[in-house]
Design a protein around this motif. Structure first.
Motif, PDB file in Angstrom:
ATOM      1  N   GLY A 237       5.438  -7.703  -1.786  1.00 50.99           N
ATOM      2  CA  GLY A 237       4.522  -8.327  -0.839  1.00 50.99           C
ATOM      3  C   GLY A 237       4.081  -9.704  -1.257  1.00 50.99           C
TER       4      GLY A 237
ATOM      5  N   GLU B 285      11.536  -6.360   3.049  1.00 52.80           N
ATOM      6  CA  GLU B 285      10.690  -5.462   3.824  1.00 52.80           C
ATOM      7  C   GLU B 285      11.181  -4.025   3.724  1.00 52.80           C
TER       8      GLU B 285
ATOM      9  N   CYS C 125      10.220  -2.498   0.552  1.00 54.05           N
ATOM     10  CA  CYS C 125       8.793  -2.172   0.604  1.00 54.05           C
ATOM     11  C   CYS C 125       8.570  -0.856   1.345  1.00 54.05           C
ATOM     12  N   PHE C 126       9.295  -0.645   2.446  1.00 57.55           N
ATOM     13  CA  PHE C 126       9.186   0.618   3.178  1.00 57.55           C
ATOM     14  C   PHE C 126       9.685   1.775   2.321  1.00 57.55           C
TER      15      PHE C 126
ATOM     16  N   SER D  43       3.187  -4.487  13.202  1.00 53.24           N
ATOM     17  CA  SER D  43       2.675  -5.075  11.971  1.00 53.24           C
ATOM     18  C   SER D  43       3.296  -4.395  10.748  1.00 53.24           C
ATOM     19  N   MET D  44       3.286  -5.113   9.668  1.00 53.10           N
ATOM     20  CA  MET D  44       3.814  -4.585   8.411  1.00 53.10           C
ATOM     21  C   MET D  44       3.005  -3.361   7.971  1.00 53.10           C
TER      22      MET D  44
ATOM     23  N   ARG E 108       4.127  -0.231   9.865  1.00 57.26           N
ATOM     24  CA  ARG E 108       5.428   0.275   9.422  1.00 57.26           C
ATOM     25  C   ARG E 108       5.346   0.873   8.019  1.00 57.26           C
ATOM     26  N   ILE E 109       4.532   0.278   7.148  1.00 59.31           N
ATOM     27  CA  ILE E 109       4.334   0.853   5.817  1.00 59.31           C
ATOM     28  C   ILE E 109       3.654   2.214   5.936  1.00 59.31           C
TER      29      ILE E 109
END
Length: 165
Positions: A31, A49, A52-53, A114-115, A118-119
């Motif tokens: 991030g 991304e 990160c997920f 938004s991130m 999704r996270i």
């Protein structure tokens, strides 16, 4: 006392804790944007991304694993050792696939783009990995058998992934 109970419990707890803390740390690193360039021939910027997920899913899987370890501390068997070892890894991949399925429109859910949203979905996929696999099974039955009830269709076929009874 056999080695599984003497050293296995300490190893599993440490392993899951490393996945838990490491996933949080990697999400923060990714991030922050401090990872640049290529890693093992992969352009990190393109897949930052998704990584990160994946770590959000591994975080959920490790948290669920730690919870189960606490609840079933005295029930440790060799089968469960494999479950504890594989849980964060499987949740990492499943979380990425979940996001891809949502982005492609195959799975429908009203979640913001938004991130953080999704996270959150990725984390919940990791935490609820068993439910995710049930959903994937139903989805594949719908796509390939034309039947969404999980019975495998009316042709007697089981999809080839399980032995016939």
């Amino acid at each position: 006392m056999d080695p599984l109970h003497r050293f296995g419990k300490q190893f599993i707890f440490t392993y899951l804790l490393i996945w838990f803390v490491g996933s949080l740390w990697m999400m923060a690193v990714l991030g922050s944007g401090s990872v640049q360039g290529k890693l093992l021939g992969i352009d990190v910027n393109l897949y930052q991304e998704y990584a990160c997920f994946g770590f959000a899913g591994a975080l959920g899987g490790a948290l669920y694993g730690l919870r189960m370890f606490h609840e079933h501390y005295h029930d440790l068997t060799t089968q469960w050792v494999y479950w504890y070892l594989m849980r964060p890894i499987l949740c990492f991949g499943s979380a990425i696939i979940t996001i891809v399925l949502f982005e492609s429109g195959i799975l429908l859910l009203q979640v913001g783009d938004s991130m953080a949203a999704r996270i959150s979905v990725a984390f919940l996929t990791g935490y609820g990995y068993g439910k995710f696999m049930e959903k994937i099974r139903a989805l594949t039955n719908t796509f390939f058998n034309g039947n969404g009830n999980g019975s495998g269709g009316n042709n007697g076929s089981n999809g080839g992934d399980q032995p016939k009874a």
